[in-house]
Design an enzyme around this catalytic site. Structure first.
Site, mmCIF file in Angstrom:
data_model
loop_
_atom_site.group_PDB
_atom_site.id
_atom_site.type_symbol
_atom_site.label_atom_id
_atom_site.label_comp_id
_atom_site.label_asym_id
_atom_site.label_seq_id
_atom_site.Cartn_x
_atom_site.Cartn_y
_atom_site.Cartn_z
ATOM 1 N N CYS A 113 11.986 15.832 10.621
ATOM 2 C CA CYS A 113 11.788 16.652 9.389
ATOM 3 C C CYS A 113 10.969 17.889 9.461
ATOM 4 O O CYS A 113 11.198 18.850 8.791
ATOM 5 C CB CYS A 113 11.186 15.752 8.509
ATOM 6 S SG CYS A 113 12.119 14.270 8.020
ATOM 7 N N HIS A 249 7.990 20.482 3.074
ATOM 8 C CA HIS A 249 9.058 19.540 3.391
ATOM 9 C C HIS A 249 9.403 18.847 2.091
ATOM 10 O O HIS A 249 8.235 18.345 1.403
ATOM 11 C CB HIS A 249 8.782 19.004 4.593
ATOM 12 C CG HIS A 249 9.704 17.777 4.775
ATOM 13 N ND1 HIS A 249 10.995 17.804 4.760
ATOM 14 C CD2 HIS A 249 9.431 16.279 5.071
ATOM 15 C CE1 HIS A 249 11.581 16.680 4.983
ATOM 16 N NE2 HIS A 249 10.462 15.763 5.142
ATOM 17 N N ASN A 279 15.309 13.701 0.216
ATOM 18 C CA ASN A 279 14.958 14.165 1.837
ATOM 19 C C ASN A 279 16.000 14.666 2.698
ATOM 20 O O ASN A 279 16.738 13.726 3.200
ATOM 21 C CB ASN A 279 13.917 13.141 2.323
ATOM 22 C CG ASN A 279 13.420 13.630 3.618
ATOM 23 O OD1 ASN A 279 13.724 14.741 4.217
ATOM 24 N ND2 ASN A 279 12.153 12.946 4.038
HETATM 25 O O1 UT7 Z 1 10.157 12.946 5.940
HETATM 26 C C1 UT7 Z 1 9.619 12.473 6.913
HETATM 27 C C2 UT7 Z 1 8.095 11.657 6.215
HETATM 28 N N1 UT7 Z 1 8.707 10.726 5.337
HETATM 29 C C3 UT7 Z 1 7.948 10.668 4.436
HETATM 30 O O2 UT7 Z 1 7.045 11.467 4.250
HETATM 31 C C4 UT7 Z 1 7.962 9.459 3.387
HETATM 32 C C5 UT7 Z 1 6.676 9.000 3.131
HETATM 33 N N2 UT7 Z 1 6.414 7.739 2.616
HETATM 34 C C6 UT7 Z 1 6.679 7.731 1.277
HETATM 35 O O3 UT7 Z 1 7.289 8.486 0.497
HETATM 36 C C7 UT7 Z 1 6.575 6.461 0.370
HETATM 37 O O4 UT7 Z 1 5.501 5.709 1.173
HETATM 38 C C8 UT7 Z 1 7.705 5.562 0.006
HETATM 39 C C9 UT7 Z 1 8.512 6.459 -1.149
HETATM 40 C C10 UT7 Z 1 8.456 5.482 0.944
HETATM 41 C C11 UT7 Z 1 7.227 4.288 -0.582
HETATM 42 O O5 UT7 Z 1 6.150 4.449 -1.589
HETATM 43 P P1 UT7 Z 1 4.794 3.601 -1.762
HETATM 44 O O6 UT7 Z 1 4.062 3.969 -2.819
HETATM 45 O O7 UT7 Z 1 3.966 3.916 -0.347
HETATM 46 O O8 UT7 Z 1 5.322 2.275 -1.581
HETATM 47 P P2 UT7 Z 1 5.192 0.972 -0.672
HETATM 48 O O9 UT7 Z 1 5.764 1.294 0.595
HETATM 49 O O10 UT7 Z 1 3.603 0.752 -0.381
HETATM 50 O O11 UT7 Z 1 5.776 -0.273 -1.400
HETATM 51 C C12 UT7 Z 1 5.287 -0.631 -2.486
HETATM 52 C C13 UT7 Z 1 6.233 -1.880 -2.932
HETATM 53 C C14 UT7 Z 1 6.727 -2.810 -2.143
HETATM 54 O O12 UT7 Z 1 6.818 -4.023 -2.636
HETATM 55 P P3 UT7 Z 1 5.573 -5.086 -2.818
HETATM 56 O O13 UT7 Z 1 5.572 -5.477 -1.153
HETATM 57 O O14 UT7 Z 1 4.340 -4.433 -3.202
HETATM 58 O O15 UT7 Z 1 6.057 -6.340 -3.333
HETATM 59 C C15 UT7 Z 1 8.068 -2.391 -1.541
HETATM 60 O O16 UT7 Z 1 8.920 -3.605 -1.252
HETATM 61 O O17 UT7 Z 1 7.367 -1.141 -3.508
HETATM 62 C C16 UT7 Z 1 8.516 -1.858 -2.814
HETATM 63 N N3 UT7 Z 1 9.744 -1.021 -2.847
HETATM 64 C C17 UT7 Z 1 10.684 -0.750 -3.660
HETATM 65 N N4 UT7 Z 1 10.817 -1.084 -4.863
HETATM 66 C C18 UT7 Z 1 11.734 -0.876 -5.542
HETATM 67 C C19 UT7 Z 1 9.968 -0.158 -1.601
HETATM 68 N N5 UT7 Z 1 11.090 0.700 -1.925
HETATM 69 C C20 UT7 Z 1 11.694 0.092 -2.869
HETATM 70 C C21 UT7 Z 1 12.609 0.572 -3.579
HETATM 71 N N6 UT7 Z 1 12.807 0.052 -4.955
HETATM 72 N N7 UT7 Z 1 13.774 1.560 -3.309
#
Ligand code: UT7
Length: 322
Positions: A113, A249, A279
């Protein structure tokens, strides 16, 4: 010493649009979750026969047109991509051929990225040391091909597209400074495990798709983007309030808001496209730049801070007098 000045920008987005609702039929997710956690509303997805070079070429043609420059004047092409058309030749060579030009250096840069800011850094050095008078710098990605469409943690996050700039040697100020960094210790937090020398024969299995520990990547991105912004401002003796536009980004609106907050910049001085594009990796910054130039927000003379973070980890920035 001459500056490298951005004289034209261009962008390309595939016609097909996928909304968050469309993903509800594919994985266990919801429009509400995607909007709240990422800020994404929709993304563009390439057609089956569309390639990275097609998108990069379209963005390049727009940038050349805005710069009122003929392709024959281009003497350097760098394509930032982690999803090239082929293993080789480089996508840059393919774009060069399709523009009907040849003879000068054309190569790809893979910094995930952060690819576009890395490519801009390299092109800036070429121009400032007399190695190029007119560089074409493209960010083009087709992540829909490396998404695991069964993984809700990643499949909703990405889109396809391309952005491009023309950089020309000028006595007028242009790119003021560029900063590129990497820390290879975090490979497994964000990667596509299969590659040419590791499991290439297994492509189309899970190892051929993006895997990310989103939360860890999120935390790293927020920390590193704050640090690179400070580094860039200090290097140029510039205050936060001097920045007209932050062009970060576009991975997640919450990361973008945190970066703006650290710079004490209101969100109306931040270019946001993650809602419309998701993204698009190395295409996200040049696409966001092009959108804001074409809609009139960014004007000649504005001071722009570009900053990116990606797999590697890699990160980088550029301070640009537009
Ligand atoms: O471009 C390169 C760099 N990339 C980035 O900068 C991305 C960085 N990361 C992020 O943007 C965020 O971490 C995400 C958007 C990927 C995830 O958000 P988060 O607030 O960090 O959520 P999490 O990964 O801690 O997950 C929270 C919950 C989990 O469920 P449990 O374990 O709490 O029951 C996930 O399984 O959200 C769940 N989850 C979803 N739920 C519904 C993860 N993806 C989804 C989804 N829909 N698409």
């Amino acid at each position: 010493m001459k500056y490298a000045r951005i004289t034209g920008t261009g962008g390309y987005l595939p016609k097909r649009v996928m909304t968050n609702k469309d993903f509800e039929a594919i994985v266990d997710t919801s429009d509400e979750w995607i909007r709240e956690r990422t800020g994404i509303i929709r993304r563009h997805i390439a057609a089956d026969d569309e390639k990275t070079s097609d998108m990069g070429l379209a963005a390049a043609r727009e940038a050349l047109q805005m710069a009122e420059t003929d392709a024959k004047d281009v003497d350097l092409i760098i394509v930032a991509t982690s999803t090239p058309d082929k293993v080789f030749p480089s996508t840059a060579c393919i774009v060069q051929r399709r523009l009907g030009i040849s003879g000068f250096a054309a190569f790809d840069v893979n910094a995930a990225c952060s690819g576009f800011v890395y490519a801009l850094d390299i092109a800036n050095r070429f121009v400032r040391t007399g190695g190029s008078k007119c560089a074409l710098v493209i960010g083009a990605e087709i992540y829909s091909r490396i998404i695991n469409w069964n993984d809700r943690g990643t499949c909703v996050l990405f889109g396809d597209g391309a952005g491009a700039v023309i950089l020309q040697a000028s006595d007028e100020a242009g790119i003021l400074s560029t900063h590129s960094h990497a820390d290879g210790q975090h490979e497994e937090l964000l990667h596509v495990p299969a590659g040419i020398s590791s499991g290439y024969d297994q492509v189309r299995q899970e190892s051929a798709f993006i895997q990310m520990k989103g939360h860890e990547v999120f935390r790293a991105a927020v920390g590193v983007l704050g640090a690179i912004a400070r580094e860039t401002l200090t290097a140029n003796n510039v205050k936060e309030s001097d920045i007209a536009w932050l062009i970060p980004h576009q991975a997640n609106l919450r990361i973008i808001s945190a970066a703006a907050k650290k710079l004490k910049l209101p969100m109306d001085r931040v270019v946001v496209t993650v809602d419309e594009h998701a993204n698009t990796s190395s295409a996200s910054i040049p696409l966001a730049l092009d959108v804001a130039v074409r809609d009139g927000r960014i004007k000649r003379g504005d001071l722009l801070l570009l900053e990116a973070f990606g797999a590697g980890f890699t990160w980088g920035s550029a301070l640009v007098r537009f």
